[in-house]
Design a protein around this motif. Sequence first.
Motif, PDB file in Angstrom:
ATOM      1  N   ASP A   1      -3.800 -28.827 -11.392  1.00 49.70           N
ATOM      2  CA  ASP A   1      -5.027 -28.701 -10.714  1.00 49.70           C
ATOM      3  C   ASP A   1      -4.995 -27.322  -9.996  1.00 49.70           C
ATOM      4  OD1 ASP A   1      -7.621 -28.941  -9.395  1.00 49.70           O
ATOM      5  OD2 ASP A   1      -6.554 -30.523  -7.953  1.00 49.70           O
TER       6      ASP A   1
ATOM      7  N   CYS B   1      -8.294 -34.561 -22.911  1.00 48.45           N
ATOM      8  CA  CYS B   1      -9.054 -34.195 -21.783  1.00 48.45           C
ATOM      9  C   CYS B   1      -8.074 -34.084 -20.395  1.00 48.45           C
ATOM     10  CB  CYS B   1     -10.348 -34.773 -21.635  1.00 48.45           C
ATOM     11  SG  CYS B   1     -10.971 -34.524 -19.902  1.00 48.45           S
ATOM     12  N   TYR B   2      -7.634 -35.556 -20.123  1.00 51.53           N
ATOM     13  CA  TYR B   2      -6.854 -35.521 -19.208  1.00 51.53           C
ATOM     14  C   TYR B   2      -5.400 -34.998 -19.185  1.00 51.53           C
ATOM     15  CZ  TYR B   2     -10.860 -38.410 -17.487  1.00 51.53           C
ATOM     16  OH  TYR B   2     -12.046 -38.952 -17.462  1.00 51.53           O
TER      17      TYR B   2
ATOM     18  N   GLY C   1      -5.438 -31.253 -18.177  1.00 51.49           N
ATOM     19  CA  GLY C   1      -5.698 -30.850 -16.777  1.00 51.49           C
ATOM     20  C   GLY C   1      -7.439 -31.070 -16.291  1.00 51.49           C
ATOM     21  N   PHE C   2      -8.214 -31.484 -17.376  1.00 49.21           N
ATOM     22  CA  PHE C   2      -9.480 -31.583 -16.840  1.00 49.21           C
ATOM     23  C   PHE C   2      -9.730 -32.865 -16.140  1.00 49.21           C
ATOM     24  CE2 PHE C   2      -9.944 -28.493 -20.338  1.00 49.21           C
ATOM     25  CZ  PHE C   2     -10.759 -27.633 -20.173  1.00 49.21           C
ATOM     26  N   LYS C   3     -10.778 -33.100 -15.164  1.00 47.32           N
ATOM     27  CA  LYS C   3     -11.019 -34.144 -14.456  1.00 47.32           C
ATOM     28  C   LYS C   3     -11.972 -34.651 -15.024  1.00 47.32           C
ATOM     29  CE  LYS C   3      -9.256 -32.251 -10.028  1.00 47.32           C
ATOM     30  NZ  LYS C   3      -9.708 -32.073  -8.619  1.00 47.32           N
ATOM     31  N   HIS C   4     -12.897 -34.333 -15.677  1.00 43.82           N
ATOM     32  CA  HIS C   4     -14.182 -34.936 -16.114  1.00 43.82           C
ATOM     33  C   HIS C   4     -14.287 -34.769 -17.638  1.00 43.82           C
ATOM     34  CE1 HIS C   4     -15.068 -35.678 -11.946  1.00 43.82           C
ATOM     35  NE2 HIS C   4     -15.010 -34.524 -11.840  1.00 43.82           N
TER      36      HIS C   4
ATOM     37  N   HIS D   1     -17.197 -31.829 -18.644  1.00 48.94           N
ATOM     38  CA  HIS D   1     -16.629 -30.749 -18.358  1.00 48.94           C
ATOM     39  C   HIS D   1     -15.680 -30.270 -19.359  1.00 48.94           C
ATOM     40  CE1 HIS D   1     -14.257 -27.567 -15.833  1.00 48.94           C
ATOM     41  NE2 HIS D   1     -15.223 -27.034 -16.427  1.00 48.94           N
TER      42      HIS D   1
END
Length: 285
Positions: free
Chosen positions: A195, A252-253, A256-259, A262
């Motif tokens: 993050d 995705c996770y 490092g993506f949170k959503h 996105h």
Amino acid sequence: MSAILTDCSRKVKMLDFGYRIQTPLEAIFHSHTNYEVYYFHEGKCNYLIGDQIYHMQPGDMMILFGMTLHCAKIDPSVPYVRTIVHFEPSLLRPLLELPQALNVMEPFEELRNHRLRLRGEHKEEAERLLAQMHVHQQRGDAIGSNRLLLAFVDLLYFIFGLCEQPLRDRQEFSSDKEQTVQRIISLLEHSYTDDLHMEQLEERLHLSKSYIARLFKDVTGVTVFHYVYRRRINEAKIMFLMEPSVTVTEACYRLGFKHLAHFSRMFKQFVGVSPEQFKRRETQG
């Protein structure tokens, strides 16, 4: 096929030439200290070099700085035919010292990993040069070994000529700027799934975040976070290619993506299709 020359001088032993190799291979990332010339004759292949994916077409030639991790992912249902040359750069030092010699190592040293899309006359010439190298290799004696080396030098001059424009186009920056941006990139390479915030870069690099942002954009042409997102999306493409069972949500996770929304939006922005479409396309060939 692929064989290190063993019947002549030590210099020629530093050249490994495999002509029209058709043996299947396992998709494993690897690196080596040698430089590499790779020519794709036929098949279905995605060549993964570092964080870049190249969808290969017949006539494509790659020049590689071997220490970059690379891997060929092929479709085993069709023949996979390629020619590969591995060589030690020191092999060519005596030739580079000759009067009026050009530094044919420059494309490997400056462009690092670069694809040449050879078509028409260029494709014909490349295949003629590789075939001639094979003829010399087949002799199996000192004359053949030396002529193989000379034919390889001719191939390198051919490559050098095609790389003159990319080399000229490569932007030059002061050494201080390059070194600073390389520090930034090295940090991002180790933490692009974290993050990240500009304040973290400021603290780790002991530079103001405004200076980091401005310098990075000046040298690379993109913002820090454009680079981070592109790096994540490239890694997602590699993940989908190498680990077909990985779901879009998991990728995705992990990256490092949170959503998920996105991630999907950024994937489509960089790739042109959604992650689901990309996975489906690659699975179906």
